[in-house]
Structures are given as structure tokens and as C-alpha cells.
Design an enzyme around this catalytic site. Structure first.
Site, mmCIF file in Angstrom:
data_model
loop_
_atom_site.group_PDB
_atom_site.id
_atom_site.type_symbol
_atom_site.label_atom_id
_atom_site.label_comp_id
_atom_site.label_asym_id
_atom_site.label_seq_id
_atom_site.Cartn_x
_atom_site.Cartn_y
_atom_site.Cartn_z
ATOM 1 N N GLY A 5 0.832 -1.215 0.000
ATOM 2 C CA GLY A 5 0.000 0.000 0.000
ATOM 3 C C GLY A 5 0.858 1.253 0.000
ATOM 4 O O GLY A 5 0.572 2.222 0.700
ATOM 5 N N SER A 34 0.269 5.584 -1.523
ATOM 6 C CA SER A 34 -0.649 6.571 -0.963
ATOM 7 C C SER A 34 -0.453 6.687 0.556
ATOM 8 O O SER A 34 0.060 5.762 1.198
ATOM 9 C CB SER A 34 -2.064 6.064 -1.268
ATOM 10 O OG SER A 34 -3.053 6.842 -0.696
ATOM 11 N N GLY A 35 -0.824 7.828 1.100
ATOM 12 C CA GLY A 35 -0.963 7.992 2.548
ATOM 13 C C GLY A 35 0.253 7.597 3.373
ATOM 14 O O GLY A 35 1.395 7.986 3.069
ATOM 15 N N ILE A 36 0.018 6.823 4.410
ATOM 16 C CA ILE A 36 1.071 6.451 5.365
ATOM 17 C C ILE A 36 2.162 5.619 4.684
ATOM 18 O O ILE A 36 3.357 5.799 4.941
ATOM 19 C CB ILE A 36 0.449 5.666 6.549
ATOM 20 C CG1 ILE A 36 -0.505 6.569 7.347
ATOM 21 C CG2 ILE A 36 1.534 5.086 7.455
ATOM 22 C CD1 ILE A 36 -1.419 5.837 8.327
ATOM 23 N N GLY A 37 1.754 4.716 3.795
ATOM 24 C CA GLY A 37 2.736 3.865 3.110
ATOM 25 C C GLY A 37 3.693 4.684 2.267
ATOM 26 O O GLY A 37 4.911 4.462 2.277
ATOM 27 N N SER A 91 -4.580 -0.046 14.295
ATOM 28 C CA SER A 91 -5.381 1.172 14.456
ATOM 29 C C SER A 91 -5.863 1.261 15.896
ATOM 30 O O SER A 91 -6.008 0.238 16.577
ATOM 31 C CB SER A 91 -6.598 1.122 13.520
ATOM 32 O OG SER A 91 -7.473 2.187 13.817
ATOM 33 N N TYR A 97 -14.099 -3.514 10.108
ATOM 34 C CA TYR A 97 -12.738 -2.944 10.038
ATOM 35 C C TYR A 97 -12.022 -3.130 11.385
ATOM 36 O O TYR A 97 -10.868 -3.583 11.426
ATOM 37 C CB TYR A 97 -12.843 -1.459 9.689
ATOM 38 C CG TYR A 97 -11.529 -0.713 9.722
ATOM 39 C CD1 TYR A 97 -10.550 -0.932 8.755
ATOM 40 C CD2 TYR A 97 -11.264 0.242 10.721
ATOM 41 C CE1 TYR A 97 -9.342 -0.239 8.780
ATOM 42 C CE2 TYR A 97 -10.062 0.939 10.747
ATOM 43 C CZ TYR A 97 -9.111 0.689 9.779
ATOM 44 O OH TYR A 97 -7.910 1.376 9.804
HETATM 45 N N1 LIG Z 1 -5.756 7.183 7.926
HETATM 46 C C1 LIG Z 1 -6.130 6.814 9.120
HETATM 47 O O1 LIG Z 1 -6.808 7.562 9.831
HETATM 48 C C2 LIG Z 1 -5.709 5.465 9.648
HETATM 49 C C3 LIG Z 1 -5.918 5.225 11.013
HETATM 50 C C4 LIG Z 1 -5.546 3.990 11.530
HETATM 51 C C5 LIG Z 1 -5.006 3.037 10.713
HETATM 52 N N2 LIG Z 1 -4.820 3.304 9.395
HETATM 53 C C6 LIG Z 1 -4.250 2.233 8.563
HETATM 54 O O2 LIG Z 1 -3.175 2.740 7.833
HETATM 55 C C7 LIG Z 1 -2.992 1.929 6.664
HETATM 56 C C8 LIG Z 1 -2.739 2.852 5.476
HETATM 57 O O3 LIG Z 1 -3.895 3.612 5.251
HETATM 58 P P1 LIG Z 1 -3.879 5.146 4.816
HETATM 59 O O4 LIG Z 1 -4.655 5.886 5.814
HETATM 60 O O5 LIG Z 1 -2.534 5.570 4.470
HETATM 61 O O6 LIG Z 1 -4.844 5.070 3.530
HETATM 62 P P2 LIG Z 1 -4.562 5.087 1.968
HETATM 63 O O7 LIG Z 1 -3.895 6.362 1.596
HETATM 64 O O8 LIG Z 1 -5.839 4.745 1.325
HETATM 65 O O9 LIG Z 1 -3.507 3.926 1.786
HETATM 66 C C9 LIG Z 1 -3.900 2.582 1.779
HETATM 67 C C10 LIG Z 1 -3.037 1.879 0.766
HETATM 68 O O10 LIG Z 1 -3.388 0.481 0.755
HETATM 69 C C11 LIG Z 1 -3.614 0.127 -0.605
HETATM 70 N N3 LIG Z 1 -4.473 -1.030 -0.771
HETATM 71 C C12 LIG Z 1 -5.779 -1.159 -0.488
HETATM 72 N N4 LIG Z 1 -6.225 -2.368 -0.838
HETATM 73 C C13 LIG Z 1 -5.166 -3.025 -1.372
HETATM 74 C C14 LIG Z 1 -4.993 -4.296 -1.945
HETATM 75 N N5 LIG Z 1 -6.006 -5.164 -2.040
HETATM 76 N N6 LIG Z 1 -3.753 -4.645 -2.388
HETATM 77 C C15 LIG Z 1 -2.727 -3.765 -2.308
HETATM 78 N N7 LIG Z 1 -2.843 -2.541 -1.800
HETATM 79 C C16 LIG Z 1 -4.054 -2.173 -1.332
HETATM 80 C C17 LIG Z 1 -4.228 1.375 -1.204
HETATM 81 O O11 LIG Z 1 -4.248 1.287 -2.607
HETATM 82 P P3 LIG Z 1 -5.338 2.147 -3.459
HETATM 83 O O12 LIG Z 1 -4.726 3.522 -3.580
HETATM 84 O O13 LIG Z 1 -5.417 1.404 -4.734
HETATM 85 O O14 LIG Z 1 -6.623 2.162 -2.673
HETATM 86 C C18 LIG Z 1 -3.273 2.410 -0.640
HETATM 87 O O15 LIG Z 1 -2.059 2.408 -1.344
HETATM 88 C C19 LIG Z 1 -4.235 1.067 6.541
HETATM 89 O O16 LIG Z 1 -3.938 -0.257 6.947
HETATM 90 C C20 LIG Z 1 -5.202 1.716 7.513
HETATM 91 O O17 LIG Z 1 -6.106 0.781 8.050
HETATM 92 C C21 LIG Z 1 -5.164 4.496 8.839
#
Ligand SMILES: NC(=O)c1ccc[n+]([C@@H]2O[C@H](COP(=O)([O-])OP(=O)(O)OC[C@H]3O[C@@H](n4cnc5c(N)ncnc54)[C@H](OP(=O)(O)O)[C@@H]3O)[C@@H](O)[C@H]2O)c1
Length: 250
Positions: free
Chosen positions: A13, A16-19, A138, A151
């Protein structure tokens, strides 16, 4: 010396975002980074803006074959793995229990739980002893948010799995830690498919529950992902580190 000099890091992942923020920081700290995501075009866009030693691999974490491919291409390029950051995850549309469908359940569990477990299975034979595995959990495992039952259950499952894995890899001195972010500004909220005003109201509600009164940034989470992956955390193992402005504590 840079904190991840010559280390090979795989991040799921990462488009985007954290990754993505973590990939950028790891590259700055001298790591060789494998950025993985399910959309080739998103990875290509990101790759055009990055500097350093990296490759991108298109892989959908919910597919067993794609996890094999991710690790195969990593090993073909770099020969070993030091850091595996299981970051990819989805929330999908908030869904109260009486509206949960089998499709919704399967999609969220397949991405958030099956994905990391299968990626670890493929990666373990190629991980260096004293490597690091990092989950992105989370605070939803510690606080209840209406509509986020499935979730939250996926993140609780990862935390339970992490404890077992910590024990299973102890003879190889591999450290297994988790980050538990609170609300962080990333595209994940836009991907929930909510009308803008509903999404904004939800955001305000989250921020009110954070003692620091705001969302965090991906860069703030990335700094913790660097700390836990680096030698600075050499005696930290099996923990979940909340990066949440205090949300889980009061
Ligand atoms: N943001 C928050 O408030 C928050 C809080 C707690 C935990 N988290 C956790 O942090 C992690 C990263 O999330 P984020 O907030 O940075 O959101 P994000 O920007 O949407 O990043 C999520 C990443 O995971 C990818 N992904 C989703 N489904 C996938 C799949 N089947 N195979 C491969 N990649 C996939 C997304 O790809 P696409 O771009 O194609 O969707 C995106 O690159 C997640 O595990 C989330 O649960 C986030």
C-alpha cells in the site's frame, strides 16, 4: 550514518498515505525500498516523483499469487528482506452490523488480514535474521466507532496474530511490532464513498476525541515506522505503538 543504510524494505500500500510517506522517509534514510500497490498507474505516478534505490511491484494483497509475486520480484532485485511493513488496508463504507454483507466482510478481511498473513508467509524464508516486521493496526481496537465493526475486527485480528508471530520468529531475533494510528489525514476517508458533508462531520467527530484536537499526518506516522524498523528500537518487540495524539488513552 543513515538509520536504514543498505536495508531492504518492502512496503504494501505504498502508493498513498502512510505507506508512501514511509517509503519516502525510508529512502531518505538509505533503505532500498520495494513499493507495492494494487494499481500500476498509481505506482508509476509515485515512482516518477521519488529519488533513491527502489522498485515498484503491482500486487493485490488479497490474492495469494500476488503475494508470491511481490516477494519473488523483491528477491530477484535485492536478494533479501530486512523490513516488511504490512501497511495496505481498507475501511470501505461504514456499515452498521445489521447492514453487513458477506461481500463487505470478505473484502475487508481479505485485504486487511489475509493479505498481511500471506505476505509474511512468503517473505519469512527470505528475511534476514534480526529483521523487522511491522503491522499498521489502528486505535479502533481500543475505542468503538459505530459502523466500523468489520474494520475494527480486522485490526484486532492482526494484533492477535502479531503476538503469535512474535513468538514464532523469536529464534531468528526478528522483531514484530505494530503501529496504531489515530485519525490521520490520508485518502482513506475519500475512499469510504461517503458524501463530502457526512465525511467532514465524521472527521470533526474524530478530531474531538483526540486530546491534541486534530488529525495526525502521514509523516508523523512514518517517523514511528522508521523508529520501530531501525536499530533505535533494537529492544522493542511485540508492542503496539499508538500514534494517535492520545486518543486511545483518555
Ligand atoms: N488514515 C487513518 O486515519 C488510519 C488510522 C488507523 C489506521 N490506518 C491504517 O493505515 C494503513 C494505510 O492507510 P492510509 O490511511 O494511508 O490510507 P490510503 O492512503 O488509502 O492507503 C492505503 C493503501 O493500501 C492500498 N491497498 C488497499 N487495498 C489493497 C490491496 N487489495 N492490495 C494492495 N494494496 C491495497 C491502497 O491502494 P489504493 O490507492 O489502490 O486504494 C493504498 O495504497 C491502513 O492499513 C489503515 O487501516 C489508517
Amino acid at each position: 550514518m543513515k538509520k536504514l543504510h543498505n536495508k531492504v524494505a518492502v512496503i504494501t500500500g505504498a502508493n498513498s498515505g502512510i505507506g508512501l510517506a514511509t517509503a519516502k522517509l525510508y529512502l531518505r534514510e538509505g533503505a532500498k525500498v520495494v513499493l507495492s500497490g494494487r494499481r500500476a498507474n498509481a505506482l508509476n505516478e509515485v515512482a516518477a516523483s521519488l529519488k533513491g534505490d527502489f522498485i515498484t511491484v503491482t500486487a493485490d494483497v488479497s490474492r495469494a499469487e500476488d503475494n508470491k509475486k511481490l516477494i519473488r520480484e523483491t528477491i530477484e532485485k535485492y536478494g533479501k528482506i530486512d523490513i516488511l511493513f504490512l501497511n495496505a488496508g481498507v475501511v470501505l463504507r461504514p456499515t452498521p452490523t445489521d447492514e453487513i454483507t458477506e461481500k463487505h466482510y470478505n473484502e475487508v478481511f481479505n485485504i486487511n488480514v489475509k493479505g498481511p498473513i500471506l505476505a509474511i508467509k512468503e517473505a519469512l524464508p527470505h528475511m534476514n535474521d534480526e529483521g523487522t516486521i511491522l503491522f499498521n493496526n489502528s486505535v479502533v481496537t481500543q475505542r468503538g466507532f459505530d459502523g466500523l465493526g468489520v474494520y475494527s475486527a480486522t485490526k484486532g485480528a492482526l494484533r492477535a496474530y502479531q503476538r503469535v508471530l512474535t513468538s514464532e520468529v523469536k529464534s531468528r531475533k526478528i522483531r514484530v511490532n505494530s503501529i496504531a494510528p489515530g485519525p490521520i489525514v490520508t485518502p482513506i476517508f475519500d475512499k469510504m464513498g461517503l458524501p463530502k458533508d457526512v465525511s467532514e462531520e465524521m472527521g470533526k467527530g474524530f478530531a474531538k476525541r483526540v486530546p491534541l484536537g486534530r488529525f495526525g499526518t502521514s509523516e508523523e506516522v512514518a517517523k514511528s515506522a522508521l523508529f520501530l524498523a531501525s536499530d533505535d528500537a533494537s529492544f522493542i518487540n511485540g508492542i503496539e505503538l499508538e500514534v494517535d495524539g492520545g486518543m486511545s488513552q483518555i
